[in-house]
Design a protein around this motif. Structure first.
Motif, PDB file in Angstrom:
ATOM      1  N   CYS A  42       0.827  -1.208   0.000  1.00 37.28           N
ATOM      2  CA  CYS A  42       0.000   0.000   0.000  1.00 37.28           C
ATOM      3  C   CYS A  42       0.860   1.256   0.000  1.00 37.28           C
ATOM      4  CB  CYS A  42      -0.927   0.008   1.210  1.00 37.28           C
ATOM      5  SG  CYS A  42      -2.605  -0.465   0.837  1.00 37.28           S
ATOM      6  N   ALA A  45       2.134   1.714  -3.373  1.00 36.05           N
ATOM      7  CA  ALA A  45       1.053   2.085  -4.284  1.00 36.05           C
ATOM      8  C   ALA A  45       0.685   3.556  -4.159  1.00 36.05           C
ATOM      9  CB  ALA A  45      -0.175   1.217  -4.020  1.00 36.05           C
ATOM     10  N   ALA A  49       0.867   6.172  -7.105  1.00 37.50           N
ATOM     11  CA  ALA A  49      -0.347   6.890  -7.477  1.00 37.50           C
ATOM     12  C   ALA A  49      -0.091   8.388  -7.576  1.00 37.50           C
ATOM     13  CB  ALA A  49      -1.460   6.597  -6.474  1.00 37.50           C
ATOM     14  N   ILE A  56      -6.711   4.844  -6.037  1.00 38.33           N
ATOM     15  CA  ILE A  56      -6.368   3.495  -5.596  1.00 38.33           C
ATOM     16  C   ILE A  56      -7.620   2.720  -5.212  1.00 38.33           C
ATOM     17  CG2 ILE A  56      -5.240   2.192  -3.730  1.00 38.33           C
ATOM     18  CD1 ILE A  56      -3.012   4.227  -3.758  1.00 38.33           C
ATOM     19  N   PHE A 116      -8.760   6.958  -2.255  1.00 44.00           N
ATOM     20  CA  PHE A 116      -8.810   5.498  -2.374  1.00 44.00           C
ATOM     21  C   PHE A 116     -10.176   4.968  -1.985  1.00 44.00           C
ATOM     22  CE2 PHE A 116      -7.490   6.167   2.026  1.00 44.00           C
ATOM     23  CZ  PHE A 116      -8.147   5.167   2.731  1.00 44.00           C
TER      24      PHE A 116
END
Length: 199
Positions: A42, A45, A49, A56, A116
């Motif tokens: 995460c 990510a 992003a 996300i 997200f």
């Protein structure tokens, strides 16, 4: 023409729906099992992003207990239903806690403020990941190389291995020992491919 024909027949994704304007914003899919490894994925990510101006999707899957399980006996259908409700409720609670942890990290500037969404689905993890990816068409999938049920001798976790083998989207696998989450600071990257045109 046979090799070309086989490529078309074997890649049925080309017949799927066309992208609309809502699909044009990149998305990064992050499958999680709430382990430290998926949390590390995460973190990576969120930093990716920021670079790609993406949102996300955080995905978790759980498996119901079925009456055909040999090790579990139930007095009636009601007790089985209650057990499965508890399994689903537990998955939702864990996702809420995981989400709160990410919001705290955004609040304190540990990770970038990226929008997200969270999704919890019932099913076998690798199948759910593959189906969810087909529906949402992510820019990439970011996941840890090991999950909560890791085995010491495995190079990558079995779910990650299945996704790498079967999924038609780029997969960014974050090693279990990763401690650098800024892509600009990475010195080594391994690229796995089969040298097809898409690669």
């Amino acid at each position: 023409d046979l090799p070309l024909a086989l490529r078309i027949v074997e890649n049925l994704d080309i017949f799927e729906r066309k992208l609309n304007s809502q699909d044009l914003q990149p998305k990064i899919l992050v499958p999680v099992d709430f382990s430290d490894y998926s949390h590390r994925a995460c973190l990576m990510a969120f930093n990716l992003a920021k670079i790609y101006n993406a949102s996300i999707d955080i995905l978790h899957s759980f498996i119901y207990t079925h009456p055909i399980d040999k090790l579990t006996k139930f007095d009636d259908d009601l007790s089985l239903r209650e057990l499965n409700d508890n399994i689903e409720r537990d998955a939702q609670v864990q996702m809420a806690k995981f989400s709160e942890k990410l919001i705290e990290q955004i609040k304190f500037g540990i990770i970038p403020p990226i929008r997200f969404n969270t999704t919890v689905k019932e099913g076998v993890p690798e199948d759910i990941i593959s189906e969810f990816a087909k529906q949402t068409r992510p820019y990439m999938i970011v996941m840890g190389t090991r999950g909560s049920g890791k085995k010491e001798k495995e190079l990558i976790g079995s779910v990650t291995g299945e996704v790498l083998d079967s999924c038609k989207f780029p997969v960014f696998a974050v090693p279990e020992s990763a401690n650098i989450f800024d892509i600009k600071k990475l010195n080594h990257l391994v690229f796995f491919c089969n040298n097809e045109h898409e690669d």
